[in-house]
Motif scaffolding. Structure first.
Motif, short mmCIF file in Angstrom:
data_model
loop_
_atom_site.label_atom_id
_atom_site.label_comp_id
_atom_site.label_asym_id
_atom_site.label_seq_id
_atom_site.Cartn_x
_atom_site.Cartn_y
_atom_site.Cartn_z
N VAL A 147 0.88 -1.30 -0.04
CA VAL A 147 -0.01 0.09 0.17
C VAL A 147 0.84 1.29 0.13
O VAL A 147 1.87 1.14 0.80
CB VAL A 147 -0.94 0.02 1.18
CG1 VAL A 147 -1.73 1.34 1.35
CG2 VAL A 147 -1.98 -1.22 1.08
N ASN A 148 0.42 2.22 -1.05
CA ASN A 148 1.26 3.66 -0.86
C ASN A 148 0.74 4.60 0.25
O ASN A 148 1.45 4.89 1.37
CB ASN A 148 1.11 4.19 -2.24
CG ASN A 148 1.89 3.40 -3.26
OD1 ASN A 148 3.03 3.05 -3.02
ND2 ASN A 148 1.32 3.27 -4.38
N TYR A 149 -0.62 4.90 0.23
CA TYR A 149 -1.21 5.61 1.08
C TYR A 149 -2.56 5.04 1.67
O TYR A 149 -3.13 4.49 0.95
CB TYR A 149 -1.59 7.10 0.64
CG TYR A 149 -0.19 7.89 0.26
CD1 TYR A 149 0.16 8.63 1.15
CD2 TYR A 149 0.03 8.03 -1.07
CE1 TYR A 149 1.51 9.56 1.08
CE2 TYR A 149 1.24 9.01 -1.26
CZ TYR A 149 1.89 9.47 -0.44
OH TYR A 149 2.97 10.04 -0.83
N LEU A 150 -2.55 4.93 2.90
CA LEU A 150 -3.64 4.37 3.83
C LEU A 150 -4.43 5.54 4.12
O LEU A 150 -4.35 6.37 4.61
CB LEU A 150 -3.24 3.41 4.72
CG LEU A 150 -4.18 2.72 5.45
CD1 LEU A 150 -4.58 1.49 4.32
CD2 LEU A 150 -3.42 1.74 6.67
N VAL A 151 -5.77 5.31 3.72
CA VAL A 151 -6.61 6.40 4.03
C VAL A 151 -7.97 5.82 4.88
O VAL A 151 -8.64 5.21 4.44
CB VAL A 151 -7.25 7.07 2.75
CG1 VAL A 151 -8.32 8.22 3.09
CG2 VAL A 151 -6.03 7.62 2.02
N GLY A 152 -8.37 6.62 5.98
CA GLY A 152 -9.42 6.17 6.86
C GLY A 152 -10.18 7.29 7.41
O GLY A 152 -10.01 8.61 6.86
N TYR A 153 -10.97 7.20 8.38
CA TYR A 153 -11.88 8.27 8.98
C TYR A 153 -11.63 8.23 10.63
O TYR A 153 -12.01 7.07 10.81
CB TYR A 153 -13.28 8.25 8.48
CG TYR A 153 -13.96 9.56 8.66
CD1 TYR A 153 -14.05 10.44 7.90
CD2 TYR A 153 -14.68 9.72 10.01
CE1 TYR A 153 -14.61 11.62 8.13
CE2 TYR A 153 -15.22 11.00 10.06
CZ TYR A 153 -15.22 12.01 9.09
OH TYR A 153 -15.89 13.08 9.47
N LEU A 203 2.26 5.35 4.71
CA LEU A 203 1.89 6.48 5.69
C LEU A 203 0.07 6.64 5.28
O LEU A 203 -0.32 5.96 4.26
CB LEU A 203 2.45 7.71 4.52
CG LEU A 203 3.67 7.93 4.64
CD1 LEU A 203 4.35 8.93 3.66
CD2 LEU A 203 4.03 8.63 6.33
N SER A 204 -0.27 7.43 6.29
CA SER A 204 -1.63 7.45 6.36
C SER A 204 -2.25 8.64 6.29
O SER A 204 -1.57 9.62 6.52
CB SER A 204 -2.35 6.68 7.52
OG SER A 204 -1.92 7.35 8.90
N LEU A 205 -3.56 8.95 5.95
CA LEU A 205 -4.27 10.31 5.72
C LEU A 205 -5.53 10.21 6.21
O LEU A 205 -6.17 8.74 6.31
CB LEU A 205 -4.53 10.56 4.14
CG LEU A 205 -3.30 10.93 3.29
CD1 LEU A 205 -3.66 11.10 1.88
CD2 LEU A 205 -2.32 12.01 3.73
N ASP A 206 -6.02 11.00 7.13
CA ASP A 206 -7.12 11.17 8.03
C ASP A 206 -8.14 11.76 7.28
O ASP A 206 -8.14 13.11 7.32
CB ASP A 206 -7.20 11.42 9.06
CG ASP A 206 -8.12 10.87 10.25
OD1 ASP A 206 -9.20 10.88 9.61
OD2 ASP A 206 -7.97 10.99 11.57
N ILE A 221 3.04 14.96 5.12
CA ILE A 221 1.97 14.80 4.82
C ILE A 221 0.79 14.72 5.69
O ILE A 221 -0.30 15.10 5.65
CB ILE A 221 1.70 13.94 3.39
CG1 ILE A 221 0.45 14.14 2.78
CG2 ILE A 221 1.88 12.32 4.11
CD1 ILE A 221 0.50 15.30 2.05
N LYS A 222 1.13 13.91 7.12
CA LYS A 222 0.14 13.95 8.02
C LYS A 222 -0.16 15.09 8.75
O LYS A 222 -0.98 14.91 9.51
CB LYS A 222 0.81 12.46 8.82
CG LYS A 222 1.03 11.51 8.25
CD LYS A 222 1.52 10.30 9.00
CE LYS A 222 0.27 9.87 10.04
NZ LYS A 222 0.90 8.62 10.86
#
Length: 572
Positions: free
Chosen positions: A42-48, A88-91, A172-173
């Motif tokens: 996975v490149n970027y993991l995106v959640g809420y 890396l993750s994005l919220d 980026i986080k």
């Protein structure tokens, strides 16, 4: 590039759902090695809300920890320092001020029916329960993906900041304010001299009402005598300027003619990049040279009509917003106060120069709206040019033809080219969005009435006829309360009297006014020794709850007269 995900944690089971850009779904159940293998690609993991919850639980699973125990620690605010480092993750929830996923779903008109599987089950889930949970989880991931697309500009701006200023990938986080702090290499200040106010050298205090300048001088005097800043920064003074009460203090300056409507010659005068300009003109930041470079780079990009200009605008404006944030490296409360006070006084000076020639309609933090006599435009523009030169500021001037203004926070006006600008209860006249979508029938009806001369009942009936149910909903949640409930009424043997009981509801609900006399009010509940009920504000005494997809609702249930009365209460 982006993989969207969500976790569901039970006492003896955990499930994860991943959906990539192409829509391919991966489901994992109680298999930490499968999780590790999947995440390695996975490149970027995106959640809420994943920065607070899912990422931390995932990190625990990868470390061989019990996911239920990790989940309980997080939900009970117990110490748990482990964080997901890779990928890396994005919220998607970042900087949305606590908007829950269920609220966003409700605002979008989607089903918000909660999972039928009890998260407190003290046994392994059955096959049917596992499938139901996967289905529920898939739905949440699809909504997360949709919201990520809705917030594309936000995330693009962060990627652009990281790329433009060659920051580490992990940056980026960070929030945009924290990215600004990193770019400016900021170091936090302290509370010393917090209310020692520095005034712009160009400010002619003798041309500003004495009561206003004395207010700030008295604040500083009390501060020097030992009064704590927490008390002084709450102080306010109301001063009638150009016929309108203005509230001076340590926030933006706002004032407006209340319950005002009119057509004619109006001018909106805004100061471009007001706070950044004040920072540069007066040195209200420690690393001024770096800030100036960003400012001038933005100006060049703006002139060239480069889209990247927006990145610099966001960056510059983020600085003031973080100056009173205790945990930001941009923390500098003294300079924040300097910016606000000088900003208020300069706007005041502008009003004082204009008030004998125009009618003031509205004042806001960085500009004013005035009404003027036809043919007087050139004189006003000339005065503005002199003002710009004196303060080294730039005005943006637009012409307005029609305005309806209930108060300082609720208004709509029409520009010369026909474009509408609305705020507050008028703002969502074209329908709500994922962040706010409650009672927008009021917004639409008010704008239709004041801008287009359409009667209130016509707007309400039109939306009802064409099944625009999202205009009628109220999205409400338990929040700090323990739960929600609805009063249900029943006939008794005595004619015209009822008995009633309460039925529990979900934590988030979509509420609509109804004509059904047996469906009572909606309440938030507190469970002390006995349950206490607090009626949800601005709701009908008779409501129905519809948590399924809005498009499936029966429109005959809606009490249109109740909505018409609410709208009429906003008329002026």
């Amino acid at each position: 590039m982006f993989t969207f995900y969500d976790l569901e944690i039970f006492k003896q089971d955990w499930l994860a759902v991943f959906i990539d850009d192409e829509g391919e779904i991966t489901e994992i159940h109680n298999d930490s090695e499968a999780l590790r293998s999947f995440l390695s690609h996975v490149n970027y993991l995106v959640g809420y809300n994943n920065y607070n919850y899912d990422d931390r639980v995932t990190a625990g699973i990868l470390k061989g920890m019990n996911p239920y125990e990790v989940s309980q620690k997080i939900m009970n605010n117990k110490p748990f320092k482990l964080r997901l480092q890779n990928p890396l993750s994005l919220d998607v929830m970042q900087e949305l001020k606590g908007l829950s996923l269920k609220e966003a779903q409700a605002n979008l008109g989607q089903s918000i029916i909660e999972s039928p599987v009890d998260f407190n089950i003290d046994r392994p889930l059955s096959k049917e329960e596992i499938q139901r949970t996967f289905q529920y989880c898939r739905n949440d991931v699809l909504v997360t993906k949709q919201l990520f697309e809705e917030r594309e500009d936000y995330f693009v701006s962060k990627f652009e900041m990281v790329k433009e200023f060659k920051l580490p990938a992990k940056s980026i986080k960070k929030t945009r304010a924290n990215l600004a702090a990193e770019i400016l290499k900021a170091n936090p200040s302290n509370d010393n001299e917090r209310l020692h106010i520095t005034y712009d050298d160009r400010l002619p205090k003798h041309e500003i009402p004495a009561a206003v300048t004395h207010f700030y001088e008295d604040i500083e005097k009390q501060y020097k005598e030992g009064v704590h800043f927490t008390e002084l920064e709450k102080e306010k003074i109301v001063y009638k300027l150009a016929g309108i009460d203005h509230i001076y203090g340590f926030g933006g300056l706002h004032a407006a003619k209340e319950r005002y409507k009119g057509e004619g010659n109006y001018m909106q005068i805004d100061i471009a990049s007001y706070y950044p300009s004040l920072i540069i003109n007066n040195g209200f930041i420690d690393n001024l040279d770096d800030y100036k470079k960003l400012y001038h780079q933005r100006q060049q990009l703006k002139l060239a009509k480069e889209p990247k200009e927006l990145v610099y605008k966001i960056l510059l404006n983020s600085v003031y917003g973080a100056m009173k944030s205790k945990y930001s490296k941009l923390y500098n409360p003294r300079q924040a106060n300097n910016i606000v006070v000088n900003g208020q006084l300069i706007i005041t000076h502008l009003i004082c120069l204009l008030e004998n020639f125009v009618e003031l309609i509205q004042t806001n933090t960085d500009g004013i709206i005035i009404r003027y006599e036809k043919g007087f435009e050139k004189n006003i523009i000339k005065l503005l040019e002199l003002f710009e030169k004196h303060y080294d500021l730039t005005f943006d001037v637009d012409f307005i033809t029609k305005i309806a203004q209930r108060d300082v926070n609720n208004y709509v006006f029409q520009y010369k080219d026909g474009y509408l600008k609305a705020k507050g209860r008028f703002a969502n006249y074209e329908g709500g969005n994922f962040e706010r979508n409650s009672y927008t029938i009021i917004d639409k009806a008010l704008v239709d009435y004041y801008m287009n001369g359409i009667q209130v009942n016509q707007t309400v009936i039109h939306c009802w006829k064409y099944r625009k149910f999202e205009y009628f909903q109220l999205v409400t949640k338990a929040g700090k309360f323990d739960g929600m409930a609805q009063e249900i009424k029943e006939d008794t043997l005595l004619e015209g009297s009822y008995s009633s009981h309460f039925e529990d509801l979900q934590q988030v609900n979509r509420v609509i006014a109804t004509k059904n006399k047996y469906l009572g009010s909606i309440f938030k509940t507190k469970n002390d020794k006995e349950t206490k009920y607090s009626k949800v504000p601005y709701t009908s005494d008779n409501c129905f709850v519809w948590n399924d997809e809005l498009k499936q609702m029966d429109k005959r249930k809606i009490n249109l007269n109740w909505y018409i009365k609410q709208i009429e209460g906003w008329l002026f």
